[in-house]
Design an enzyme around this catalytic site. Structure first.
Site, PDB file in Angstrom:
ATOM      1  N   LYS A  28      29.954  32.291  30.987  1.00  0.00           N
ATOM      2  CA  LYS A  28      30.670  33.351  31.865  1.00  0.00           C
ATOM      3  C   LYS A  28      30.793  34.576  31.046  1.00  0.00           C
ATOM      4  CE  LYS A  28      34.236  33.892  35.530  1.00  0.00           C
ATOM      5  NZ  LYS A  28      35.383  33.360  35.999  1.00  0.00           N
ATOM      6  N   SER A 103      35.344  33.394  41.100  1.00  0.00           N
ATOM      7  CA  SER A 103      34.340  34.202  40.406  1.00  0.00           C
ATOM      8  C   SER A 103      33.313  33.681  39.331  1.00  0.00           C
ATOM      9  CB  SER A 103      35.456  35.250  39.525  1.00  0.00           C
ATOM     10  OG  SER A 103      36.122  34.496  38.398  1.00  0.00           O
ATOM     11  N   SER A 127      38.271  29.508  40.364  1.00  0.00           N
ATOM     12  CA  SER A 127      37.192  30.164  40.025  1.00  0.00           C
ATOM     13  C   SER A 127      36.207  29.304  39.462  1.00  0.00           C
ATOM     14  CB  SER A 127      37.382  31.521  39.064  1.00  0.00           C
ATOM     15  OG  SER A 127      38.101  32.361  39.696  1.00  0.00           O
TER      16      SER A 127
END
Length: 422
Positions: A28, A103, A127
């Site tokens: 990420k 996210s 997330s």
């Protein structure tokens, strides 16, 4: 249409013949990688190149993994759909035309699309679990303190943890084995994971397992999601587990408490991005206040600005006790409820998300709808507990996830239970 999974595609080779040799990993883009830009999905950090690796990245390299790119994400981790990235939305490979969840949607999409064997995300209010559910894969949110957050760009640092994605529970556990454990550079870490072997816990044996089902986390959920959830519980019963209902009355207030705390921490953590110390700098005339305002207006997207403003308001003089203190009191209540429920069951189970994946663009004009979709995941972060999302099946052809929650540092128990399903 491209799925827009990666912000930066660049290979970072691992060292030696560790346990992840020959394995590809997507990371990420809020996790620092030395010499490779780390944008947090924001224009503010569009050109930022960290001079150091996050601890989890160092451990990936030592384990022999090959990082294949920095995965797209909601800007600074703020979003439930992965549509607030400055670099554009990610499309769900498991449900074309739908969001992958946020996210960490880029990380989950990388697994679902076969672009990586494993992936790292971060979970502040769901997330990791939300995109795992929406993309039909496995995602683990570790206990707060099990995995070092050194090198993770902070959003809500009392809530967030780095965790793994994979196609199977055993593979996710193997990645957790590599990244878990104490770290001198993060004083919140504990020694609980230093000698862990979570992959060995993925036996699929649930004989005698006691599952508590919080009735509040089924109220108002999509009918097809609830049916799929109960089918998965029946599958676990057939394998020797048993379930009973439990109650978590405090979760009625968890979403409100979570957003007050998360937004307050965000307003503090993001204050450093002013164009002088860090981040994009506007080419503006005028005094410092005018330049500062222009820089942040240009650098941040609408969702980030909304959360900074609300968080600043909650912390402001005269409103601290009215909002922030009450939210912290609610947090203590949530933790107490989970501790009591887990004294009556080995694990707690619920749908990970109360709804199937949204259509792209469906929730952008209604942030409240997006916040309420986190109702089943944010209580776990408030209580600092571990949780896992595994595929439970489909409704109308769309993936549904089942969430299991365990006691603090009870990851092995969760992995054992979840491995019966994936």
């Amino acid at each position: 249409m491209s799925a827009n999974i990666f912000i930066t595609e660049e290979r970072i080779e691992g060292d030696g013949d560790g346990p992840l040799a020959g394995t590809t990993v997507a990371v990420k883009d809020n996790i620092s990688t030395a010499g490779v830009r780390t944008t947090c999905g924001s224009r503010m950090l569009e050109e930022y190149v960290p001079p150091y690796d996050a601890t989890v990245v160092s451990r990936l390299k030592d384990a022999g993994a090959t990082i294949v790119g920095k995965a797209n994400m909601d800007e600074f981790g703020m979003g439930t759909t992965n549509e607030t990235s400055y670099f554009g939305p990610v499309e769900n490979p498991a449900a074309p035309g739908r969001v992958p969840g946020g996210s960490s949607g880029g990380s989950a999409a990388a697994i679902a699309a076969g672009e990586a064997d494993l992936a790292l995300g971060s979970d502040t209010g769901g997330s990791i679990r939300c995109p795992a559910a929406f993309c039909g894969i496995v995602g683990i949110k570790p206990t707060y303190g099990l995995v070092s957050r050194y090198g993770l760009v902070a959003y809500g640092n009392s809530l967030e943890q780095i965790g793994p994605f994979a196609n199977t529970v055993e593979d996710a556990a193997a990645l957790l084995d590599v990244i878990a454990g104490s770290d001198d550079r993060d004083g919140t870490t504990r020694e609980a994971g230093d000698d862990a072997n979570y992959a060995d816990a993925a036996t699929g044996d649930v004989e005698g397992l006691s599952i508590g089902v919080p009735t509040e986390l089924l109220d108002g959920a999509h009918e097809g999601v609830v049916e799929t959830f109960w089918d998965a519980i029946a599958d676990l019963e057939d394998r020797g587990a048993e379930y009973h209902e439990v109650t978590l009355p405090s979760v009625e207030h968890a979403v409100e408490a979570y957003y007050v705390i998360a937004m307050s921490e965000a307003s503090s953590n993001l204050a450093r991005f002013d164009g002088v110390r860090y981040g994009h700098s506007a080419d503006a005339d005028g005094n410092w206040n005018e330049t500062f305002a222009r820089t942040r207006k240009e650098g941040f997207g609408d969702e980030v600005k909304r959360r900074i403003l609300l968080g600043t308001y909650a912390l402001s003089a005269g409103y601290h006790d009215k909002y922030y203190k009450k939210a912290q009191d609610a947090r203590a209540w949530v933790k107490q409820d989970f501790d009591e429920a887990l004294s009556e069951a080995d694990v707690l189970a619920s749908p990970t998300m109360p709804v199937p994946p949204f259509e792209l663009g469906e929730s952008l004009d209604d942030p409240l709808q997006m916040y309420l979709a986190d109702a089943n995941t944010v209580p776990v972060n408030l209580a600092d507990l571990p949780a896992i999302s595994v595929p439970a099946g489909e409704t109308d052809g769309l993936p549904v996830g089942l969430q299991l929650v365990g006691p603090a540092f009870g990851e092995a128990r969760l992995i054992r239970a979840a491995s019966a399903l994936a």
